[in-house]
Design an enzyme around this catalytic site. Structure first.
Site, PDB file in Angstrom:
ATOM      1  N   TYR A 178      -2.264   8.089  -3.029  1.00  0.00           N
ATOM      2  CA  TYR A 178      -2.194   8.777  -1.739  1.00  0.00           C
ATOM      3  C   TYR A 178      -1.582  10.170  -1.778  1.00  0.00           C
ATOM      4  O   TYR A 178      -1.759  10.946  -0.836  1.00  0.00           O
ATOM      5  CB  TYR A 178      -1.477   7.876  -0.728  1.00  0.00           C
ATOM      6  CG  TYR A 178      -2.301   6.649  -0.421  1.00  0.00           C
ATOM      7  CD1 TYR A 178      -3.348   6.700   0.490  1.00  0.00           C
ATOM      8  CD2 TYR A 178      -2.080   5.450  -1.095  1.00  0.00           C
ATOM      9  CE1 TYR A 178      -4.137   5.598   0.750  1.00  0.00           C
ATOM     10  CE2 TYR A 178      -2.864   4.328  -0.843  1.00  0.00           C
ATOM     11  CZ  TYR A 178      -3.888   4.410   0.075  1.00  0.00           C
ATOM     12  OH  TYR A 178      -4.682   3.318   0.316  1.00  0.00           O
ATOM     13  N   PHE A 180       2.525  -3.562   6.649  1.00  0.00           N
ATOM     14  CA  PHE A 180       1.502  -3.752   7.692  1.00  0.00           C
ATOM     15  C   PHE A 180       0.119  -3.519   7.112  1.00  0.00           C
ATOM     16  O   PHE A 180      -0.057  -2.997   6.020  1.00  0.00           O
ATOM     17  CB  PHE A 180       1.752  -2.829   8.889  1.00  0.00           C
ATOM     18  CG  PHE A 180       2.018  -1.384   8.529  1.00  0.00           C
ATOM     19  CD1 PHE A 180       0.984  -0.514   8.281  1.00  0.00           C
ATOM     20  CD2 PHE A 180       3.327  -0.918   8.427  1.00  0.00           C
ATOM     21  CE1 PHE A 180       1.225   0.816   7.950  1.00  0.00           C
ATOM     22  CE2 PHE A 180       3.596   0.409   8.098  1.00  0.00           C
ATOM     23  CZ  PHE A 180       2.536   1.278   7.873  1.00  0.00           C
TER      24      PHE A 180
END
Length: 402
Positions: free
Chosen positions: A117, A402
């Site tokens: 990322y 999450f």
């Protein structure tokens, strides 16, 4: 992208999107009614190869605590590409489009592979501490509680007691995601098939003198025996306590459970106060992990949303290869009010969008990146000023994946 097409998901895509992500992550997962209710198709991008979905990414709606504020944040999850379609630019296409389209000024995620990322402008903004505590060595904490202060709470109706405490913690510590009613329902769901051999989840609460709950812990146990006797495992999932007395009491209970040999906790803060309560720090067996990665998608709005530890007046020269509007010189002034706007004034500091994201929650210093040339100081003292302003009294932490 040749014959492949990118589109927003439809409500009927949930089962296929879930199956694709589970396959990419190599775990078994069956669609659930709760999952369907939580699915946000309009915030989910998919890549289709004919009738088949071969890539996906989702941005969940939610809020995040940042220094001095609670702000909307795109919670990115469910990023996956079908194994038969790897190395074709699908992930890059999905993530780039997602970052350009999300309405929030920041996006956050947990990275399954940390090397991915950074090239999309994300920065590791929060670190977490994993504990594997040797309960035979750690000894009882330096605190005593009175009978009745700590008790168990049934899952039914627990949300009304627990949700205000999480909200209060958000107001004190950056990096914590809020939860909707559905997200709380998912957090407290406790299917026997999902326990991995552990006990049912226990909800432990501390009550103040008035009887109000001011702290809670979610934990499970697992039977384990060694040659010398019982050494059961305590698996702490989450601990939230607003009052110091509640924090101390909950930890005392967990560290002194009968027949227990180890306690595992994967979501401690770097500055976790537990370190102050024990007499044998080496019994904690600590491991530092990257947790929350943050990407600024709108520089002026993001910098105006958070607060600053001291007054600041700096010009930041920011570069962003994916979002052209983020490239430019921005003057940040913060005192009683905060303003950030484009300027022609000379830059005090130069940096990329990744360094801005990494320092946004106050847990990292821009000077860290200056030593490797990723941040350049043009005005003497600018790094010191930025470091003082962007810092925060407590370290950011993320409480769940999450």
């Amino acid at each position: 992208m040749n014959e492949l097409s990118v589109r927003a998901a439809a409500a009927g895509d949930y089962d296929e999107v879930r199956a694709l992500f589970a396959g990419a992550m190599m775990f078994d997962s069956s669609p659930t009614e709760l999952g369907r209710r939580m699915f946000e198709p309009e915030r989910t991008l998919v890549v289709a190869d004919g009738p088949d979905i071969v890539g996906t990414t989702q941005a969940l709606t939610g809020e995040l605590s940042v220094p001095g504020a609670l702000v909307p944040a795109a919670h990115v999850t469910g990023v996956g590409v079908k194994a038969t379609h790897r190395r074709r630019g699908i992930m890059s296409e999905l993530i780039t489009r997602q970052l350009r389209e999300v309405p929030e000024a920041i996006a956050v995620l947990w990275a399954s592979e940390s090397g991915i990322y950074g090239r999309f402008g994300y920065g590791a903004a929060a670190y977490g501490m994993s504990y594997e505590i040797d309960l035979h060595r750690v000894g009882p904490p330096n605190v005593r509680t009175r009978p009745g202060e700590v008790s168990e709470l049934p899952a039914d109706g627990a949300v009304k007691e627990l949700a205000p405490l999480l909200r209060a913690l958000q107001e004190r510590r950056p990096g914590i995601s809020g939860r909707s009613d559905l997200q709380w329902q998912q957090r407290l769901e406790d299917k026997p098939d999902d326990r991995g051999g552990k006990t049912a989840r226990q909800i432990l609460v501390h009550r103040d003198e008035s009887g109000a709950v001011d702290g809670y812990a979610l934990w499970r146990g697992k039977m384990h025996w060694i040659a010398t006797g019982p050494a059961n495992e305590v698996h702490l999932e989450e601990l939230v306590a607003i009052d110091p007395a509640a924090y101390r009491a909950l930890w005392q209970h967990l560290l002194t459970l009968d027949l227990a040999g180890t306690l595992e906790f994967g979501f401690a803060a770097v500055d976790e106060p537990l370190q102050q309560l024990i007499t044998t720090p080496t019994a904690l067996n600590r491991r530092l992990n990257e947790s929350l990665w943050l990407r600024v998608t709108d520089v002026p709005r993001a910098l105006e949303q958070r607060r600053y530890a001291v007054a600041v007046d700096l010009v930041l020269d920011v570069t962003d290869e994916l979002i052209p509007a983020n490239t430019g010189r921005f003057r940040l002034t913060a005192g009683e009010t905060v303003r950030c706007e484009l300027t022609d004034a000379p830059a005090d500091l130069s940096l990329s969008i990744a360094e801005l994201g990494a320092t946004y929650l106050g847990g990292r210093h821009l000077a860290e990146f200056a030593t490797t040339g990723r941040v350049t100081e043009h005005t003497p003292g600018a790094l010191r000023q930025a470091g003082a302003a962007f810092s925060w009294p407590v370290a950011p932490v993320s409480l769940e994946i999450f």
